[in-house]
Design an enzyme around this catalytic site. Structure first.
Site, PDB file in Angstrom:
ATOM      1  N   ASN A  37       0.815  -1.216   0.000  1.00  0.00           N
ATOM      2  CA  ASN A  37       0.000   0.000   0.000  1.00  0.00           C
ATOM      3  C   ASN A  37       0.852   1.270   0.000  1.00  0.00           C
ATOM      4  O   ASN A  37       1.643   1.493   0.913  1.00  0.00           O
ATOM      5  CB  ASN A  37      -0.903  -0.033   1.247  1.00  0.00           C
ATOM      6  N   HIS A 122     -15.520  -5.569  10.568  1.00  0.00           N
ATOM      7  CA  HIS A 122     -15.239  -4.220  11.090  1.00  0.00           C
ATOM      8  C   HIS A 122     -16.517  -3.412  11.292  1.00  0.00           C
ATOM      9  O   HIS A 122     -17.314  -3.282  10.372  1.00  0.00           O
ATOM     10  CB  HIS A 122     -14.396  -3.422  10.092  1.00  0.00           C
ATOM     11  N   ARG A 147     -14.648  -6.120  15.134  1.00  0.00           N
ATOM     12  CA  ARG A 147     -13.659  -5.122  15.552  1.00  0.00           C
ATOM     13  C   ARG A 147     -14.338  -3.770  15.634  1.00  0.00           C
ATOM     14  O   ARG A 147     -14.918  -3.319  14.635  1.00  0.00           O
ATOM     15  CB  ARG A 147     -12.509  -5.079  14.534  1.00  0.00           C
ATOM     16  N   TYR A 159      -8.291   6.840  12.831  1.00  0.00           N
ATOM     17  CA  TYR A 159      -7.988   5.609  12.105  1.00  0.00           C
ATOM     18  C   TYR A 159      -9.232   4.715  11.982  1.00  0.00           C
ATOM     19  O   TYR A 159      -9.920   4.454  12.956  1.00  0.00           O
ATOM     20  CB  TYR A 159      -6.873   4.798  12.796  1.00  0.00           C
ATOM     21  N   ASP A 212      -8.433  -2.226  17.280  1.00  0.00           N
ATOM     22  CA  ASP A 212      -7.115  -1.936  16.693  1.00  0.00           C
ATOM     23  C   ASP A 212      -6.656  -0.562  17.169  1.00  0.00           C
ATOM     24  O   ASP A 212      -7.254   0.458  16.809  1.00  0.00           O
ATOM     25  CB  ASP A 212      -7.230  -1.959  15.159  1.00  0.00           C
ATOM     26  N   HIS A 214      -3.845   0.672  16.392  1.00  0.00           N
ATOM     27  CA  HIS A 214      -3.015   1.146  15.285  1.00  0.00           C
ATOM     28  C   HIS A 214      -1.759   1.858  15.772  1.00  0.00           C
ATOM     29  O   HIS A 214      -1.369   2.917  15.245  1.00  0.00           O
ATOM     30  CB  HIS A 214      -3.827   2.013  14.317  1.00  0.00           C
ATOM     31  N   GLU A 238      -5.306  -5.057  19.196  1.00  0.00           N
ATOM     32  CA  GLU A 238      -4.366  -5.153  18.072  1.00  0.00           C
ATOM     33  C   GLU A 238      -3.436  -3.941  18.022  1.00  0.00           C
ATOM     34  O   GLU A 238      -3.876  -2.816  18.253  1.00  0.00           O
ATOM     35  CB  GLU A 238      -5.208  -5.231  16.788  1.00  0.00           C
ATOM     36  N   GLU A 264       0.853  -7.146  11.362  1.00  0.00           N
ATOM     37  CA  GLU A 264       0.410  -6.954   9.969  1.00  0.00           C
ATOM     38  C   GLU A 264       1.474  -6.314   9.079  1.00  0.00           C
ATOM     39  O   GLU A 264       1.406  -6.451   7.867  1.00  0.00           O
ATOM     40  CB  GLU A 264      -0.895  -6.149   9.918  1.00  0.00           C
ATOM     41  N   ARG A 285      -0.416 -11.496  13.460  1.00  0.00           N
ATOM     42  CA  ARG A 285      -1.247 -10.966  12.387  1.00  0.00           C
ATOM     43  C   ARG A 285      -0.520 -10.901  11.045  1.00  0.00           C
ATOM     44  O   ARG A 285      -0.946 -10.205  10.129  1.00  0.00           O
ATOM     45  CB  ARG A 285      -1.739  -9.568  12.783  1.00  0.00           C
ATOM     46  N   HIS A 314      -3.828 -10.685   8.740  1.00  0.00           N
ATOM     47  CA  HIS A 314      -4.311  -9.373   8.314  1.00  0.00           C
ATOM     48  C   HIS A 314      -5.288  -9.560   7.146  1.00  0.00           C
ATOM     49  O   HIS A 314      -5.042 -10.373   6.266  1.00  0.00           O
ATOM     50  CB  HIS A 314      -3.099  -8.557   7.850  1.00  0.00           C
ATOM     51  N   ASP A 318      -6.404  -3.529   1.452  1.00  0.00           N
ATOM     52  CA  ASP A 318      -5.239  -3.378   0.569  1.00  0.00           C
ATOM     53  C   ASP A 318      -4.509  -4.687   0.334  1.00  0.00           C
ATOM     54  O   ASP A 318      -3.439  -4.699  -0.276  1.00  0.00           O
ATOM     55  CB  ASP A 318      -4.291  -2.305   1.114  1.00  0.00           C
ATOM     56  N   GLU A 341      -9.206 -11.682   9.815  1.00  0.00           N
ATOM     57  CA  GLU A 341      -9.823 -10.361   9.621  1.00  0.00           C
ATOM     58  C   GLU A 341     -10.524 -10.342   8.261  1.00  0.00           C
ATOM     59  O   GLU A 341     -10.024 -10.877   7.277  1.00  0.00           O
ATOM     60  CB  GLU A 341      -8.739  -9.282   9.663  1.00  0.00           C
ATOM     61  N   TRP A 405       1.823   5.851  12.378  1.00  0.00           N
ATOM     62  CA  TRP A 405       0.641   5.543  11.585  1.00  0.00           C
ATOM     63  C   TRP A 405       0.238   4.111  11.875  1.00  0.00           C
ATOM     64  O   TRP A 405       1.028   3.213  11.931  1.00  0.00           O
ATOM     65  CB  TRP A 405       0.871   5.765  10.085  1.00  0.00           C
TER      66      TRP A 405
HETATM   67  O1  EZ4 Z   1      -4.226   0.285   8.186  1.00  0.00           O
HETATM   68  O2  EZ4 Z   1      -3.811  -2.319   5.800  1.00  0.00           O
HETATM   69  O3  EZ4 Z   1      -6.063  -4.187  10.678  1.00  0.00           O
HETATM   70  N1  EZ4 Z   1      -5.984  -3.526   9.736  1.00  0.00           N
HETATM   71  C1  EZ4 Z   1      -5.235  -2.424   9.546  1.00  0.00           C
HETATM   72  C2  EZ4 Z   1      -5.239  -1.890   8.130  1.00  0.00           C
HETATM   73  C3  EZ4 Z   1      -4.024  -1.029   7.767  1.00  0.00           C
HETATM   74  C4  EZ4 Z   1      -3.805  -1.008   6.279  1.00  0.00           C
HETATM   75  C5  EZ4 Z   1      -2.485  -0.327   5.937  1.00  0.00           C
HETATM   76  O4  EZ4 Z   1      -2.139  -0.535   4.605  1.00  0.00           O
HETATM   77  O5  EZ4 Z   1      -4.638  -1.923  10.459  1.00  0.00           O
HETATM   78  O6  EZ4 Z   1      -6.437  -1.263   7.890  1.00  0.00           O
HETATM   79 CO    CO Z   2      -4.460  -3.383  12.056  1.00  0.00          CO
END
Ligand code: EZ4
Ligand code: CO
Length: 405
Positions: A37, A122, A147, A159, A212, A214, A238, A264, A285, A314, A318, A341, A405
């Site tokens: 991605n 999700h 999730r 996010y 998540d 993130h 996560e 992931e 993951r 994961h 993407d 997921e 991120w």
């Molecule tokens: O943000 O795959 O669990 N899923 C995630 C994703 C990531 C994207 C990044 O390319 O955290 O949505």
């Molecule tokens: Co994630």
């Protein structure tokens, strides 16, 4: 059975996907996913210029040797670009081996350990109520695990939550330059515990709930979150924190019994060896596309099983349906599979490009029994949707500091 030709395709049916096709002199071909991605063209060039020429004429059955050749043999080990390329070649070769044997890939791995694969869906909302309404819809569709993500009041975009109120934001996927999002740990903490308290209140204790982070929290903040969420019994938390320093998960682990999941973005077992061996995580993951394909994921799953770590691949939008197919074979085989997921089977364009027989019913996925990976790629259809430069967002704290991120 010799490798005759290797083609690389990039298409954008809503977002970019990189697909590899290996053609053999036996008339059998295989496909693999190499989507990275926001860095798609780096993998395309790596494959076309540096990988494909070395493989022409080799025996397509030599999956392990080709994997080792591309990993050890090139001196430059690991890394997301390299390992996405290795992954796609590896998937395509498993696809070919399965087709040559007349067997689905899971049979080559050792056969089924279960009849179906449990998915988690999700629910991403603009506020707690919106997230819970979406959770209810998913539970009504039969999902056994959801999730939950919710916008953080006071932050512009969060996010996992919609940007334009129309669609799950990551599906938009066509941004010529990276957008930016703000982050405040304090504002997040003001919302997140309520989200799960209200979810348990409304849905009871049978449905699995996940979240998540993130990677937005430091280890001690993650430890606090894990502790605060203990009464709501999450299946896992996560990406609680970045674990470049794998030891840092000891800080989280010593404070909370909330199960932890990570991986992931991992490219190899070395990214999580200490996390697994020291039993600092509960779910791995890692994705076939980013961690070196089926060969690598099988090895990681076996290593993880010794330490009671389950797999939870994961499944973001993407990763192409080719990756989902590869995961399905691994998931149905792995004795220590946990959960997959799942963000849906994609839009109509995607379904026309990638054709497969994976069935999803009542929150469970059923593997295809077609030989190989059981998925085909329509080159002509794909060519109608050319590549568009696109990025993930960048995250900043409210004072402008670049954040995880
Ligand atoms: O943000 O795959 O669990 N899923 C995630 C994703 C990531 C994207 C990044 O390319 O955290 O949505
Ligand atoms: Co994630």
């Amino acid at each position: 059975m010799k490798i005759k030709e290797i083609k690389v395709f990039v298409c954008n049916p809503g977002r970019n996907f990189v697909t590899v096709k290996i053609i053999t002199d036996a008339g059998i071909h295989g496909i693999g996913d190499a989507t990275l991605n926001g860095r798609e063209m780096a993998v395309v060039s790596y494959l076309e210029e540096h990988v494909a020429p070395c493989l022409i004429g080799r025996n397509a059955h030599d999956i392990e040797d080709i994997w080792q050749y591309l990993y050890k043999g090139v001196y430059w080990r690991k890394g997301p670009v390299n390992m996405a390329a290795v992954a796609a070649i590896d998937m395509a070769l498993w696809d070919i081996k399965g087709k040559a044997a007349g067997l689905p890939v899971y049979q080559l791995l050792g056969g089924k350990s279960r009849q179906a694969v449990t998915l988690y869906a999700h629910a991403s909302g603009e506020d707690i109520k919106d997230t819970l309404d979406k959770t209810e819809e998913l539970i009504n569709q039969g999902f056994k695990a959801v999730r939950l993500q919710s916008a953080v009041p006071g932050l512009n975009v969060t996010y996992g939550v919609l940007g334009d109120k129309k669609d799950y934001y990551e599906l938009q996927g066509n941004r010529p330059l990276p957008p930016e999002e703000a982050w405040s740990t304090q504002k997040y903490f003001n919302m997140i515990v309520d989200l799960f308290a209200q979810a348990r209140e409304r849905f009871g204790n049978d449905v699995h709930l996940l979240h998540d982070v993130h990677s937005r929290l430091t280890p001690i903040e993650s430890a606090r979150l894990g502790k605060l969420l203990e009464p709501y019994n999450l299946m896992f938390l996560e990406d609680a924190s970045i674990a470049e320093n794998q030891d840092s998960y000891k800080v989280i682990r010593q404070h909370t019994t909330t199960p932890l999941a990570i991986g992931e973005t991992y490219n190899t077992i070395w990214d999580c060896k200490d996390l697994i061996q020291n039993q600092l995580i509960d779910y791995l993951r890692a994705a076939a596309t980013h961690a070196g394909g089926i060969t690598a994921l099988r090895r990681m799953a076996d290593f993880a099983s010794i330490y009671n770590v389950k797999t939870a691949p994961h499944g973001a939008p993407d990763l192409s349906p080719v990756c989902f197919a590869a995961h399905m074979h691994l998931n149905i085989w792995a004795p220590n599979f946990g959960i997959q997921e799942f963000v849906g089977l994609g839009n109509e364009q995607l379904k026309q490009i990638f054709k497969h027989q994976i069935k999803v019913e009542q929150g469970m996925a059923y593997v295809s029994d077609a030989p190989g990976l059981g998925i085909e790629f329509d080159e002509e259809e794909a060519s109608k949707y050319p590549y568009k430069r696109s990025y993930l967002p960048v995250s900043r704290l409210e004072d402008g500091t670049v954040w995880n991120w």
